[in-house]
Write a protein that holds these residues in place. Structure first.
Motif, PDB file in Angstrom:
ATOM      1  N   ARG A  35       2.539   8.660 -11.504  1.00 60.65           N
ATOM      2  CA  ARG A  35       2.588   7.497 -10.612  1.00 60.65           C
ATOM      3  C   ARG A  35       1.223   7.236  -9.997  1.00 60.65           C
ATOM      4  N   PRO A  36       0.886   5.966  -9.825  1.00 63.05           N
ATOM      5  CA  PRO A  36      -0.393   5.636  -9.183  1.00 63.05           C
ATOM      6  C   PRO A  36      -0.323   5.889  -7.684  1.00 63.05           C
ATOM      7  N   GLU A  37      -1.476   6.023  -7.090  1.00 56.90           N
ATOM      8  CA  GLU A  37      -1.572   6.147  -5.637  1.00 56.90           C
ATOM      9  C   GLU A  37      -1.225   4.801  -5.004  1.00 56.90           C
ATOM     10  N   VAL A  38      -0.408   4.838  -3.968  1.00 58.84           N
ATOM     11  CA  VAL A  38      -0.086   3.627  -3.215  1.00 58.84           C
ATOM     12  C   VAL A  38      -1.149   3.476  -2.132  1.00 58.84           C
ATOM     13  N   GLU A  75      -4.096  -1.575 -20.157  1.00 59.22           N
ATOM     14  CA  GLU A  75      -2.772  -1.849 -20.721  1.00 59.22           C
ATOM     15  C   GLU A  75      -1.797  -0.707 -20.412  1.00 59.22           C
ATOM     16  N   ASP A  76      -2.269   0.540 -20.505  1.00 56.60           N
ATOM     17  CA  ASP A  76      -1.405   1.691 -20.186  1.00 56.60           C
ATOM     18  C   ASP A  76      -0.959   1.662 -18.734  1.00 56.60           C
ATOM     19  N   HIS A  77      -1.874   1.319 -17.828  1.00 55.27           N
ATOM     20  CA  HIS A  77      -1.514   1.249 -16.409  1.00 55.27           C
ATOM     21  C   HIS A  77      -0.563   0.091 -16.141  1.00 55.27           C
ATOM     22  N   LEU A  78      -0.762  -1.019 -16.850  1.00 53.70           N
ATOM     23  CA  LEU A  78       0.157  -2.147 -16.721  1.00 53.70           C
ATOM     24  C   LEU A  78       1.573  -1.715 -17.090  1.00 53.70           C
ATOM     25  N   ARG A  79       1.711  -1.088 -18.261  1.00 50.80           N
ATOM     26  CA  ARG A  79       3.037  -0.624 -18.687  1.00 50.80           C
ATOM     27  C   ARG A  79       3.589   0.426 -17.731  1.00 50.80           C
ATOM     28  N   GLY A  80       2.728   1.291 -17.242  1.00 51.86           N
ATOM     29  CA  GLY A  80       3.175   2.319 -16.299  1.00 51.86           C
ATOM     30  C   GLY A  80       3.717   1.721 -15.012  1.00 51.86           C
ATOM     31  N   ILE A  84       7.654   1.826 -13.661  1.00 52.62           N
ATOM     32  CA  ILE A  84       8.005   2.356 -12.337  1.00 52.62           C
ATOM     33  C   ILE A  84       8.758   1.311 -11.526  1.00 52.62           C
ATOM     34  N   ILE A  85       8.236   0.090 -11.475  1.00 49.47           N
ATOM     35  CA  ILE A  85       8.874  -0.990 -10.696  1.00 49.47           C
ATOM     36  C   ILE A  85      10.269  -1.274 -11.239  1.00 49.47           C
TER      37      ILE A  85
END
Length: 113
Positions: A35-38, A75-80, A84-85
């Protein structure tokens, strides 16, 4: 996402992101994606913004439901972020059988700029 409860889901997602943001940056995994940092969460009953280390998610309530726009650095972060959402919203809305349907990005042509 078509739903009669768009505002409720927007607020629930943003509240969830704000509460668990500190935990998510420590390598918490969901599926194949860390998960990315919020970095920031702002929201009202009709509009929300999640600023993430991988990009940004903007949510807007409209007459048909909840419109979600994701912008990311790869693109990987977009899909990630999308994964998650979608997983969070579908978990929150399991009783309503909500489904998140992603549309491909619209390409802006030079004459539209």
């Amino acid at each position: 996402m078509e739903t009669a409860n768009a505002s409720r889901y927007l607020v629930q997602l943003c509240t969830h992101a704000a509460k668990v943001g500190d935990h998510l940056q420590h390598g918490h995994l969901r599926g194949a994606h860390a998960r990315p940092e919020v970095r920031g969460v702002e929201y009202s009953d009709t509009h929300g913004t999640l600023d993430l280390s991988w990009g940004r998610c903007v949510l807007d309530v409209d007459p048909d439901g909840l419109t979600i726009r994701v912008d990311a650095d790869t693109e990987d972060h977009l899909r990630g972020i999308q994964d998650i959402i979608a997983a969070d919203l579908q978990r929150f809305g399991h009783r309503d059988s909500v489904a998140v349907t992603w549309q491909p990005p619209r390409v802006q042509h030079d004459e539209e700029a």
